[in-house]
Design an enzyme around this catalytic site. Sequence first.
Site, PDB file in Angstrom:
ATOM      1  N   ASP A 128       0.828  -1.210   0.000  1.00 43.19           N
ATOM      2  CA  ASP A 128       0.000   0.000   0.000  1.00 43.19           C
ATOM      3  C   ASP A 128       0.863   1.261   0.000  1.00 43.19           C
ATOM      4  O   ASP A 128       0.431   2.308  -0.456  1.00 43.19           O
ATOM      5  CB  ASP A 128      -0.902   0.046   1.236  1.00 43.19           C
ATOM      6  CG  ASP A 128      -1.937  -1.060   1.242  1.00 43.19           C
ATOM      7  OD1 ASP A 128      -2.114  -1.707   0.198  1.00 43.19           O
ATOM      8  OD2 ASP A 128      -2.566  -1.272   2.290  1.00 43.19           O
ATOM      9  N   GLU A 223      -9.473  -0.731  -4.172  1.00 44.20           N
ATOM     10  CA  GLU A 223     -10.583  -1.386  -3.457  1.00 44.20           C
ATOM     11  C   GLU A 223     -11.230  -0.478  -2.415  1.00 44.20           C
ATOM     12  O   GLU A 223     -12.410  -0.606  -2.106  1.00 44.20           O
ATOM     13  CB  GLU A 223     -10.108  -2.687  -2.803  1.00 44.20           C
ATOM     14  CG  GLU A 223      -9.035  -2.454  -1.753  1.00 44.20           C
ATOM     15  CD  GLU A 223      -8.494  -3.731  -1.114  1.00 44.20           C
ATOM     16  OE1 GLU A 223      -9.195  -4.740  -1.050  1.00 44.20           O
ATOM     17  OE2 GLU A 223      -7.332  -3.677  -0.660  1.00 44.20           O
TER      18      GLU A 223
END
Length: 320
Positions: A128, A223
């Site tokens: 991330d 997402e």
Amino acid sequence: MHRVGVLTSGGDAPGMNAAVRAIVRKGIYYGLEVYGIKRGFHGLINGDFEKMELGSVADIIQRGGTRLLTARCPEFVTRAGQEKAINKIKEYKLDGLIVIGGDGSFRGAMALGDRGVVQTIGIPGSIDSDIAYTDVCIGFDTAMNTVTDAINKLRDTATSHERIFVVEVMGREAGFLALYAGLAGGAESILVPEIDFDIDEVCARIKKGHERGKLHSIILVAEGAASGIAIGEAIKKKTDMDTRITILGHLQRGGTPTAFDRIIASRMGSKALDLLRDGKSNLMVGLMGGEIKPTEFSTALSQRKALDETIYDLARILAT
Ligand code: ADP
Ligand code: F6P
């Protein structure tokens, strides 16, 4: 400083092994004993320790995943769990502990550092790449290349069939992976949690591109911004164009780490040992402008890493 422990925690990231290798070998170079702790804080609580030798980290620099295994450990968030961990740290006489992971893992490391029983250093590992005070985290470059490669492949079939492809990528709370892979892959729209989007505007861009002769459109969705399925269905309904949805999922977390990830992992691992030897604690190491620099956990964790909106704007201009 005689004994150092190292663990990997939270979501794995390609390049964690290269960091473990660097810690073990630099530690032994300094004449220290190094213990690998299995399954993150779970292994720290339960005494799942392995004495590491030079050969313990042979042949792992090129491997994804983590040789030490990783876990999420809710028990460690509790005071009782931390007491158990502290008892193990005392039992094994650890002077230093290096935690490789994301922000959650750093909060755990800081909880131990604050208690003064062990010096703690954090190394940022997360696809991330959402930790402040480092340009990138270990694993991000590999994941970005994995996503870009997937976009290249989807473009081939998208063009042949003149289709729209919605591609969902990881990033529950951060859109760095979607943004940079989207720029590299020439995605027509990139949806990230940090920036509001309008589905009608996304559809208008698709139609405009189609009218000027574009044979495909790639819509990249982090997402955390929306579900790829919901976006794909909405686009299909609103444009009446042939649309397919691909969710890349956990394949983004695996694979051979890129040379870049191995290099920063090796440099960060080495720096962590230097900091411990200097008596430092409660710091994370980060890559900033080409240099590996330390930052207090408390400073790094108090900030949310900001997405560079100029990159977002650039991606939009170039994919018109
Ligand atoms: P990441 O490190 O990738 O952000 P998580 O957020 O799942 O992953 O955190 C990994 C582990 O770190 C958790 O399972 C828990 O054991 C520990 N941890 C997370 N937050 C805290 C906290 N506030 N205090 C102590 N430990 C924490
Ligand atoms: O934090 C890294 C990450 O890969 C996120 O992008 C993703 O949402 C999450 O971990 C998935 O976690 P799990 O492997 O527990 O499903």
